[in-house]
Design an enzyme around this catalytic site. Sequence first.
Site, PDB file in Angstrom:
ATOM      1  N   HIS A 478     -10.282   1.726   5.833  1.00 55.70           N
ATOM      2  CA  HIS A 478      -9.154   1.631   6.775  1.00 55.70           C
ATOM      3  C   HIS A 478      -8.107   2.655   6.376  1.00 55.70           C
ATOM      4  O   HIS A 478      -8.059   3.087   5.223  1.00 55.70           O
ATOM      5  CB  HIS A 478      -8.585   0.214   6.791  1.00 55.70           C
ATOM      6  CG  HIS A 478      -9.355  -0.664   7.719  1.00 55.70           C
ATOM      7  ND1 HIS A 478      -8.763  -1.455   8.671  1.00 55.70           N
ATOM      8  CD2 HIS A 478     -10.685  -0.829   7.858  1.00 55.70           C
ATOM      9  CE1 HIS A 478      -9.710  -2.090   9.344  1.00 55.70           C
ATOM     10  NE2 HIS A 478     -10.880  -1.733   8.867  1.00 55.70           N
ATOM     11  N   GLU A 503      -5.722  -5.317  14.928  1.00 55.32           N
ATOM     12  CA  GLU A 503      -4.604  -5.849  14.143  1.00 55.32           C
ATOM     13  C   GLU A 503      -3.258  -5.716  14.879  1.00 55.32           C
ATOM     14  O   GLU A 503      -2.417  -6.596  14.784  1.00 55.32           O
ATOM     15  CB  GLU A 503      -4.528  -5.179  12.770  1.00 55.32           C
ATOM     16  CG  GLU A 503      -4.342  -3.681  12.828  1.00 55.32           C
ATOM     17  CD  GLU A 503      -4.228  -3.023  11.447  1.00 55.32           C
ATOM     18  OE1 GLU A 503      -4.127  -3.724  10.442  1.00 55.32           O
ATOM     19  OE2 GLU A 503      -4.226  -1.782  11.400  1.00 55.32           O
TER      20      GLU A 503
HETATM   21  C1  NOJ Z   1      -4.406  -2.485   7.175  1.00 58.18           C
HETATM   22  C2  NOJ Z   1      -5.818  -2.701   7.616  1.00 58.18           C
HETATM   23  O1  NOJ Z   1      -6.096  -2.004   8.802  1.00 58.18           O
HETATM   24  C3  NOJ Z   1      -6.023  -4.189   7.800  1.00 58.18           C
HETATM   25  O2  NOJ Z   1      -7.320  -4.445   8.311  1.00 58.18           O
HETATM   26  C4  NOJ Z   1      -5.813  -4.887   6.485  1.00 58.18           C
HETATM   27  O3  NOJ Z   1      -5.898  -6.268   6.682  1.00 58.18           O
HETATM   28  C5  NOJ Z   1      -4.414  -4.571   5.927  1.00 58.18           C
HETATM   29  N1  NOJ Z   1      -4.164  -3.159   5.923  1.00 58.18           N
HETATM   30  C6  NOJ Z   1      -4.267  -5.102   4.507  1.00 58.18           C
HETATM   31  O4  NOJ Z   1      -5.127  -4.421   3.657  1.00 58.18           O
HETATM   32 CA    CA Z   2      -4.789  -0.132   9.834  1.00 56.49          CA
END
Ligand code: NOJ
Ligand code: CA
Length: 696
Positions: A478, A503
């Site tokens: 990510h 998200e």
């Molecule tokens: C951003 C990521 O895209 C997400 O999937 C993750 O839960 C958070 N950071 C925490 O690591």
């Molecule tokens: Ca992200």
Amino acid sequence: MRKLLSFFSIILLLSGCAEESKKQEQTSASITSPNGNLEVHFQLDNNGKPFYLVKKNNTTVIDTSYLGLKFKNHPALIQNFKIAEVTTAEADETWEQPWGEQRVIRDHHKQLHLHLEETTDKPRKLNIIFKVFNDGVGFRYDIPQQEYLKGDLVISDEVTQFKLTNDHKSWWIPADYDSYEYTYSETKLSEIDAQKAGYAQRHDRNITNFHAVNTPITMETEDGFYVSIHEANLTDYAGMTLGVTKNNTLSTELVPWENGDKVRTQAPFVSPWRSIMINDEAKDLVTNYLILNLNEPNKLKNTAYAKPMKYTGIWWEMHLGKSTWGRKDAEGNYTTHGATTENALSYIDFNKKYDIEGLLIEGWNTGWEYWGAQDTIGFFDFITPYDDFDIKKVVNTAKENGIEIIGHHETSGDANNYENRLEKAYQYYEDLGIHAIKTGYAGGLVPKGEFHHGQYMVRHHQKVIETAAKHQLAIDAHEPIKATGLRRTYPNFMTREGVRGMEFNGWADENPPSHTTILPFTRILGGPVDYTPGIFQIDLAEYRDGQAIQSTLANQLALYVILYSPMQMAADLPENYNKYEDAFQFIEEVAVDWETTKVIDAKIGDHITIARKQRDSDNWFVGSVTDEEARNIEISFDFLDENANYKARIYRDAADADFEKNPSAYTIEEMEVNSTTVYKANLARGGGVAISILKQ
Ligand code: NOJ
Ligand code: CA
């Protein structure tokens, strides 16, 4: 990687045998694609400056576009060239992906290799290699070892241009050096303006040129072509952004190091491939494998551990604010920690019940109290579990139940700390018997001043992927480096974010319904995307006032087919899936590894329908999604085997479904189908349909 057909032909048409006098006169060379439709013309102008053009069916697609490199510590390699030698070659081979959206891929191209030499006293050499396929062009710089270009070299600018023929309609995100997490804009090239488009600045973001884009940028030309510009095989170089300069020209702007250097290197070296996909129909971009073909074959001996799978996660609950990543908050008070042994065991039960292989657990390791704190670094060690998380028990219970735990490493952008601890952290997971890790770089980068898409991070991700391979770990990154097809060379680099994913729907302005109708033509042309689909509880008001996903539930199901990833998350909470068990059946049955992909119908930004055949199976899965407009789509099942019968299970929007008013209204129906069936799908506003077609 196994070669299916062994006819690999290289025909040297022109080589050093031409007469010396003729060679010096030569100032241009051309080559066509194997089917003759695409043509690349290369030329030196009166000042010995190299440029190229691309034509399709004699229509110019890329007009006079200059090439070359500028250096901080050497004169530029941009002019006073002669063509010292030209060689051409043709290759036609097929190769197989260990996992993917298409098992067998054909690489059929012609190559034009230009050996340029300066006409100065101390002549330096620059090679440019073009590969011309029936559906696109790749080219790269190849700087050989040479007498007058020795020692450390700093590229201060790559001057590669792409001069389009008109002010095309384009789909783009801004040239943020740190992030690809944006919704796409649809404007003319001349209207590319990050400020006007309302792309907000965050402290961990960096948009320096508002009139520039991150790639892929995809365009529809007035001549009816679809063109997408990106790069392939980004290795030990800086990521490329494209600035809009005058006359519809996109000019390369490399992401810098902290001091402004672009690329630190030494001859010999090659640049990444600059790639131009050109198709007659938008839908054909999706099955254009140019980027993969421009990458090198698999370098890993063992890829068995890099297994496609669906996964759930202790994840969405943190994004909704129902639980926390950290055991305590920044003040030291205990919080509702998500990654407890008990919670993990209950997810294992859920996975077992529904046969979902993977389980991601975020927030299991110490350090989260400091995540987001300004100027605090080095707080994750990646090997110390919180005291309420018995990692051995969780991993062993998972194993006993046939479930793979997906490890998690949030680095908070502190790549330096991660590199220092990488070996130990990966050994720790290997010893536990873990085979996949989700990484993350959410935060401003450390070392400070470096960017997520500069050469520093390109090198970092290379180191991560190679170290992971050594420990038989697959990576889902990510806030990653952009996808440029390296999964071909390193199949353990399975998937990545680099997208404004699900998200955001939990805690920010929601992604509009059109978002997922654009991604297959932009971001996903680079490679698989970990979008994390499958949220069934669409209205999130109970977690956050006013928050609601901009899609219907049937649309969420269709995303498993539309947004390709070999690791595909069932992102919602088990309790929400339990409420809609019959709809969850689609997530249970949908495949994650494909024999082939066919795009049935699409209009970028409006709708898309894809059919994929499961690998090692006769089953097909179809997904179709629309934007904020309701649509009737006809889906012909002519891709099915003739004279065979199938059972289709159709998960569709109910007649009164609507992403704003009634998102969870769906209907499931079953019918006998065959290759003559034409299914008429009624998609609600923000809706979709997902279909399992199982051979009888
Ligand atoms: C951003 C990521 O895209 C997400 O999937 C993750 O839960 C958070 N950071 C925490 O690591
Ligand atoms: Ca992200």
